[in-house]
Design an enzyme around this catalytic site. Structure first.
Site, PDB file in Angstrom:
ATOM      1  NE  ARG A   1       2.311  -5.104  11.347  1.00 38.59           N
ATOM      2  CZ  ARG A   1       3.381  -4.850  10.606  1.00 38.59           C
ATOM      3  NH1 ARG A   1       4.562  -5.366  10.933  1.00 38.59           N
ATOM      4  NH2 ARG A   1       3.280  -4.098   9.539  1.00 38.59           N
TER       5      ARG A   1
ATOM      6  NE  ARG B   1      -4.139  -1.656  10.009  1.00 39.79           N
ATOM      7  CZ  ARG B   1      -3.078  -1.067   9.463  1.00 39.79           C
ATOM      8  NH1 ARG B   1      -3.140   0.171   9.050  1.00 39.79           N
ATOM      9  NH2 ARG B   1      -1.959  -1.740   9.337  1.00 39.79           N
TER      10      ARG B   1
ATOM     11  NE  ARG C   1       6.369  -0.435  10.157  1.00 38.47           N
ATOM     12  CZ  ARG C   1       5.185  -0.540   9.552  1.00 38.47           C
ATOM     13  NH1 ARG C   1       5.017   0.013   8.362  1.00 38.47           N
ATOM     14  NH2 ARG C   1       4.189  -1.172  10.113  1.00 38.47           N
TER      15      ARG C   1
ATOM     16  CE  LYS D   1      -2.037  -1.167   3.863  1.00 35.73           C
ATOM     17  NZ  LYS D   1      -1.334  -2.461   4.135  1.00 35.73           N
TER      18      LYS D   1
ATOM     19  NE  ARG E   1       7.367  -2.462   6.063  1.00 38.09           N
ATOM     20  CZ  ARG E   1       6.033  -2.541   6.109  1.00 38.09           C
ATOM     21  NH1 ARG E   1       5.305  -1.932   5.202  1.00 38.09           N
ATOM     22  NH2 ARG E   1       5.435  -3.217   7.072  1.00 38.09           N
TER      23      ARG E   1
HETATM   24  P1  ADP Z   1       2.219  -1.866   3.214  1.00 39.72           P
HETATM   25  O1  ADP Z   1       2.230  -0.360   3.168  1.00 39.72           O
HETATM   26  O2  ADP Z   1       1.019  -2.461   2.541  1.00 39.72           O
HETATM   27  O3  ADP Z   1       2.435  -2.445   4.583  1.00 39.72           O
HETATM   28  P2  ADP Z   1       4.768  -1.630   1.753  1.00 39.72           P
HETATM   29  O4  ADP Z   1       4.415  -0.786   0.576  1.00 39.72           O
HETATM   30  O5  ADP Z   1       5.551  -0.977   2.823  1.00 39.72           O
HETATM   31  O6  ADP Z   1       3.444  -2.374   2.338  1.00 39.72           O
HETATM   32  O7  ADP Z   1       5.539  -2.914   1.205  1.00 39.72           O
HETATM   33  C1  ADP Z   1       6.014  -3.938   2.083  1.00 39.72           C
HETATM   34  C2  ADP Z   1       7.367  -4.445   1.595  1.00 39.72           C
HETATM   35  O8  ADP Z   1       7.178  -5.163   0.371  1.00 39.72           O
HETATM   36  C3  ADP Z   1       8.364  -3.331   1.294  1.00 39.72           C
HETATM   37  O9  ADP Z   1       9.656  -3.756   1.675  1.00 39.72           O
HETATM   38  C4  ADP Z   1       8.260  -3.133  -0.224  1.00 39.72           C
HETATM   39  O10 ADP Z   1       9.485  -2.693  -0.791  1.00 39.72           O
HETATM   40  C5  ADP Z   1       7.918  -4.549  -0.693  1.00 39.72           C
HETATM   41  N1  ADP Z   1       7.017  -4.561  -1.864  1.00 39.72           N
HETATM   42  C6  ADP Z   1       6.013  -3.674  -2.147  1.00 39.72           C
HETATM   43  N2  ADP Z   1       5.404  -4.013  -3.303  1.00 39.72           N
HETATM   44  C7  ADP Z   1       6.015  -5.135  -3.748  1.00 39.72           C
HETATM   45  C8  ADP Z   1       5.838  -5.981  -4.900  1.00 39.72           C
HETATM   46  N3  ADP Z   1       4.885  -5.723  -5.812  1.00 39.72           N
HETATM   47  N4  ADP Z   1       6.649  -7.059  -5.019  1.00 39.72           N
HETATM   48  C9  ADP Z   1       7.607  -7.328  -4.083  1.00 39.72           C
HETATM   49  N5  ADP Z   1       7.825  -6.577  -2.997  1.00 39.72           N
HETATM   50  C10 ADP Z   1       7.045  -5.488  -2.818  1.00 39.72           C
HETATM   51  P1  AMP Z   2       0.960   0.306   9.154  1.00 45.74           P
HETATM   52  O1  AMP Z   2       2.043   1.324   9.009  1.00 45.74           O
HETATM   53  O2  AMP Z   2      -0.237   0.609   8.289  1.00 45.74           O
HETATM   54  O3  AMP Z   2       1.467  -1.109   8.967  1.00 45.74           O
HETATM   55  O4  AMP Z   2       0.443   0.416  10.657  1.00 45.74           O
HETATM   56  C1  AMP Z   2       1.312   0.162  11.756  1.00 45.74           C
HETATM   57  C2  AMP Z   2       0.514   0.036  13.039  1.00 45.74           C
HETATM   58  O5  AMP Z   2      -0.164   1.283  13.308  1.00 45.74           O
HETATM   59  C3  AMP Z   2      -0.598  -1.014  13.041  1.00 45.74           C
HETATM   60  O6  AMP Z   2      -0.117  -2.328  13.330  1.00 45.74           O
HETATM   61  C4  AMP Z   2      -1.524  -0.457  14.136  1.00 45.74           C
HETATM   62  O7  AMP Z   2      -1.017  -0.714  15.424  1.00 45.74           O
HETATM   63  C5  AMP Z   2      -1.444   1.054  13.890  1.00 45.74           C
HETATM   64  N1  AMP Z   2      -2.474   1.492  12.920  1.00 45.74           N
HETATM   65  C6  AMP Z   2      -2.274   2.014  11.673  1.00 45.74           C
HETATM   66  N2  AMP Z   2      -3.427   2.307  11.070  1.00 45.74           N
HETATM   67  C7  AMP Z   2      -4.413   1.959  11.944  1.00 45.74           C
HETATM   68  C8  AMP Z   2      -5.840   1.995  11.891  1.00 45.74           C
HETATM   69  N3  AMP Z   2      -6.496   2.435  10.814  1.00 45.74           N
HETATM   70  N4  AMP Z   2      -6.520   1.550  12.986  1.00 45.74           N
HETATM   71  C9  AMP Z   2      -5.872   1.114  14.073  1.00 45.74           C
HETATM   72  N5  AMP Z   2      -4.543   1.020  14.183  1.00 45.74           N
HETATM   73  C10 AMP Z   2      -3.800   1.441  13.130  1.00 45.74           C
END
Ligand code: ADP
Ligand code: AMP
Length: 217
Positions: free
Chosen positions: A171, A88, A160, A13, A127
């Protein structure tokens, strides 16, 4: 354009939101990023969010909805926004609906990035994020040119605290229980589309953009 990017943790995302920001010049609203910034600054909000984030559980709805309500009312959201990681829960989705009605807006499209669970732990554990500009990398799928250094700005990359296998399992179970039901919720609303997030990053972007252009025209 009012876009909602959905998908499990690690689906891509944030990665895609950055591409859509460039393409459509509308802001990304990531509740996860907002909470991380608050934790770093040690604000009241950060104190409320910290323990939940570390445990991999959700920050309470009333806290989360409050920050989104404030953010969406800002001037830069007038022409649209990309919500990333919110809502969420079904309760958050219902609150979002009320907020948008108050602002005279509606969702243009809900885009669900579909990635099966077996890929998600590897994605999250690998990541890496730039401390300075927030760019996201993956040690295997999207590596920086030079180890631990951001290609964009030369900043230092970090992992992270919640991107470890144990917290990620939590999660993912929270996602299954609380967030997956939103798929049916938005299918009923009728603005839902699903994209295969297992493709390379550029292909996912292309599909997302194609869906959005088909709405616009
Ligand atoms: P989210 O915001 O949904 O938690 P991220 O955009 O941070 O996910 O992506 C999670 C990890 O996967 C990151 O390390 C990113 O570089 C990698 N990633 C994102 N899109 C792809 C893809 N299409 N194929 C492989 N790895 C990806
Ligand atoms: P994310 O960066 O989207 O992976 O979110 C990291 C963490 O932030 C999650 O595991 C939750 O603890 C908190 N968080 C982010 N967005 C929300 C949401 N919409 N509702 C509740 N908790 C959230």
């Amino acid at each position: 354009m009012q876009i909602l990017l959905m998908g499990p943790p690690g689906a891509g995302k944030g990665t895609q939101a950055v591409k859509l920001v460039e393409k459509f010049s509308i802001p990304q609203i990531s509740t996860g990023d907002m909470f991380r910034a608050a934790v770093k600054e040690g604000t009241e909000l950060g104190k409320k969010a910290k323990a939940c984030m570390e445990a991999g559980t959700l920050v309470p709805d009333e806290v989360t909805v409050g920050i989104v309500r404030e953010r969406l009312a800002k001037e830069d959201c007038k022409n649209g926004f990309i919500l990333d990681g919110f809502p969420r829960t079904v309760e958050q989705a219902e609150e979002l609906q009320k907020i948008l009605e108050e602002l005279g807006m509606s969702l243009t499209k809900v885009l669900n990035i579909h990635v099966p669970a077996e890929h998600l732990i590897e994605r999250a554990v690998g990541r890496r994020i730039c401390k300075t500009c927030g760019a996201t990398y993956h040690v295997k799928f999207n590596p920086p040119k030079s180890d631990k250094v951001c290609d964009n700005c030369g900043g230092q990359l970090y992992q992270r605290a919640d991107d470890n296998e144990e917290t990620m399992k939590k999660r993912l179970s929270v996602y299954e229980e609380s967030t997956r039901p939103l798929i049916d919720y938005y299918k009923k609303v009728g603005v839902y589309a699903e994209i295969d997030g297992r493709q390379p990053i550029e292909n996912v972007t292309e599909e997302l953009v194609n869906v959005l252009y088909s709405v616009k025209n």
